[in-house]
Design a protein around this motif. Structure first.
Motif, short mmCIF file in Angstrom:
data_model
loop_
_atom_site.label_atom_id
_atom_site.label_comp_id
_atom_site.label_asym_id
_atom_site.label_seq_id
_atom_site.Cartn_x
_atom_site.Cartn_y
_atom_site.Cartn_z
N LEU A 11 0.93 -1.30 0.12
CA LEU A 11 0.00 -0.10 -0.14
C LEU A 11 0.94 1.29 -0.11
CD1 LEU A 11 -2.76 1.51 0.31
CD2 LEU A 11 -2.46 1.24 2.76
N ASN A 12 2.06 1.29 0.95
CA ASN A 12 2.79 2.66 0.91
C ASN A 12 3.33 2.70 -0.36
OD1 ASN A 12 2.29 2.66 3.60
ND2 ASN A 12 3.99 1.50 4.34
N THR A 13 4.05 1.61 -1.06
CA THR A 13 4.50 2.07 -2.43
C THR A 13 3.53 2.45 -3.42
OG1 THR A 13 6.32 0.13 -2.02
CG2 THR A 13 5.88 0.94 -4.20
N THR A 14 2.49 1.82 -3.38
CA THR A 14 1.34 2.14 -4.48
C THR A 14 1.11 3.42 -4.25
OG1 THR A 14 0.63 -0.24 -4.55
CG2 THR A 14 -1.11 1.48 -5.21
N ALA A 15 0.75 3.76 -3.02
CA ALA A 15 0.49 5.44 -2.77
C ALA A 15 1.31 6.22 -3.41
CB ALA A 15 0.08 5.33 -1.32
N ALA A 16 2.78 5.88 -3.19
CA ALA A 16 3.83 6.74 -3.58
C ALA A 16 3.59 6.95 -5.31
CB ALA A 16 5.20 6.23 -3.12
N VAL A 54 -3.62 10.42 -1.25
CA VAL A 54 -3.79 9.21 -1.97
C VAL A 54 -3.79 7.88 -1.38
CG1 VAL A 54 -2.40 8.31 -4.13
CG2 VAL A 54 -2.56 10.78 -3.70
N ARG A 55 -3.11 7.85 -0.26
CA ARG A 55 -2.82 6.53 0.46
C ARG A 55 -4.46 6.32 0.85
NH1 ARG A 55 -2.18 3.94 5.24
NH2 ARG A 55 -0.39 2.35 5.31
N TRP A 56 -5.20 7.12 1.53
CA TRP A 56 -6.50 7.19 2.15
C TRP A 56 -7.57 6.89 0.97
CZ3 TRP A 56 -10.83 10.06 1.25
CH2 TRP A 56 -11.93 9.87 2.02
N LEU A 57 -7.33 7.35 -0.25
CA LEU A 57 -8.10 7.22 -1.29
C LEU A 57 -7.89 5.39 -1.79
CD1 LEU A 57 -7.80 10.26 -3.54
CD2 LEU A 57 -9.61 9.51 -2.44
N LEU A 58 -6.76 5.11 -1.69
CA LEU A 58 -6.43 3.75 -2.26
C LEU A 58 -6.99 2.91 -0.97
CD1 LEU A 58 -2.58 4.10 -3.30
CD2 LEU A 58 -4.59 3.12 -4.62
N GLN A 59 -6.92 3.02 0.01
CA GLN A 59 -7.48 2.35 1.42
C GLN A 59 -9.25 2.29 1.20
OE1 GLN A 59 -5.76 3.99 5.05
NE2 GLN A 59 -5.08 2.26 5.29
N ARG A 60 -9.64 3.23 0.63
CA ARG A 60 -11.20 2.99 0.53
C ARG A 60 -11.57 2.42 -1.12
NH1 ARG A 60 -14.53 6.29 3.64
NH2 ARG A 60 -15.80 6.84 1.70
N GLY A 61 -10.60 2.48 -1.72
CA GLY A 61 -10.68 1.64 -3.00
C GLY A 61 -11.43 2.58 -4.06
N GLU A 113 -7.58 2.92 -8.50
CA GLU A 113 -6.75 1.95 -8.93
C GLU A 113 -5.44 2.48 -9.25
OE1 GLU A 113 -7.86 -1.19 -8.99
OE2 GLU A 113 -9.99 -0.64 -8.41
N PRO A 114 -4.34 1.39 -8.94
CA PRO A 114 -3.09 1.67 -9.15
C PRO A 114 -2.70 1.83 -10.57
CG PRO A 114 -3.32 -0.14 -7.69
CD PRO A 114 -4.36 0.13 -8.31
N ALA A 115 -2.15 2.95 -11.13
CA ALA A 115 -2.16 3.48 -12.34
C ALA A 115 -1.07 2.53 -13.16
CB ALA A 115 -2.11 4.78 -12.66
N GLU A 116 0.10 2.62 -12.31
CA GLU A 116 1.31 1.99 -13.11
C GLU A 116 1.12 0.48 -13.23
OE1 GLU A 116 5.17 2.12 -14.38
OE2 GLU A 116 3.73 3.74 -13.67
N ALA A 117 0.33 -0.24 -12.58
CA ALA A 117 0.04 -1.66 -12.65
C ALA A 117 -0.87 -1.93 -13.79
CB ALA A 117 -0.24 -2.24 -11.64
N SER A 118 -1.60 -1.00 -14.37
CA SER A 118 -2.59 -1.09 -15.30
C SER A 118 -1.88 -1.71 -16.55
CB SER A 118 -3.30 0.35 -15.68
OG SER A 118 -3.96 0.66 -14.55
#
Length: 230
Positions: free
Chosen positions: A84-89, A215-222, A225-230
């Motif tokens: 989560l931390n890396t994805t948020a970064a 951004v981390r909070w938004l990711l936690q709430r779903g 979506e992780p853009a880099e992994a798309s």
């Protein structure tokens, strides 16, 4: 008239030069080395980020950007999942790139027109930067959500992209805006000097730090979506 120390001018040009060099290295890796990003907008985001973040962006690109490419995966296999931390970064980076472009457009407009609010050019600069950065980030997030494929409705994707982008830009501006106010009311560096832009690079990094928790909070709430992994 504010006197800018020579050492600061030399330092500012040196740091900016390093940032430009890092940006060129990323561009060469992408277009000459063949490490093309699955989401093409990242091919602009990474070098733009390198201009103000320098070696930090270069390290992030090689650690997180390169492994997203098909060429890297053919050579090394599937990379480990981001936490989560890396994805948020990673997800915070595009907001900084959008803000950078906003700076390049807004600051010259304010300087050329001489427009002010309450006698200061910094207020229209902040507003215009956000105004130019917001549609860029909305377009990026919309594309990211489209590639993720989890939201079928175009209107719902647009609504989600708008929500993500507005919250991220507000959070980013909380950090960057503080630095801009310090430049305007304390340091007094003119926008036509490299010292001004050097301090802006610091403001961009501070904006990243204030946007990251959002951004981390938004990711936690779903919500995103992780853009880099798309």
């Amino acid at each position: 008239m504010v006197t800018i120390p020579m050492w600061l001018t030399v330092l500012a040009w040196s740091i900016t030069g390093i940032g430009l060099l890092c940006a060129v290295m990323i561009l060469i890796d992408i277009y000459v080395g063949g490490y093309r990003q699955p989401m093409k907008s990242w091919e602009a985001v990474w070098p733009i980020t390198a201009i103000y973040a320098g070696p930090l962006a270069l390290i992030a690109y090689y650690r997180w950007g390169r492994p997203a490419t098909s060429k890297w995966r053919q050579q090394h296999g599937t990379p480990p999942q981001f936490g989560l931390n890396t994805t948020a970064a990673v997800e915070t980076i595009p907001g900084g790139a959008a803000s950078f472009v906003g700076h390049l457009i807004a600051v010259p407009i304010v300087v050329a027109t001489g427009v002010t609010i309450a006698g200061k050019g910094v207020w229209p600069m902040i507003l215009l930067i956000a105004a130019f950065a917001l549609p860029l980030l909305i377009a990026f997030e919309y594309r990211s959500l489209t590639q993720a494929g989890q939201i079928r409705s175009a209107s719902l994707r647009l609504r989600a992209a708008l929500k993500i982008s507005v919250l991220a830009i507000i959070a980013f501006d909380m950090g960057m805006g503080v630095v801009m106010l310090i430049v305007a009311f304390v340091l007094g560096y003119p926008p036509t000097t490299i010292a001004f832009w050097f301090v802006m690079w610091g403001g961009m990094l501070l904006g990243f730090m204030t946007a990251y928790p959002m951004v981390r909070w938004l990711l936690q709430r779903g919500i995103t979506e992780p853009a880099e992994a798309s």
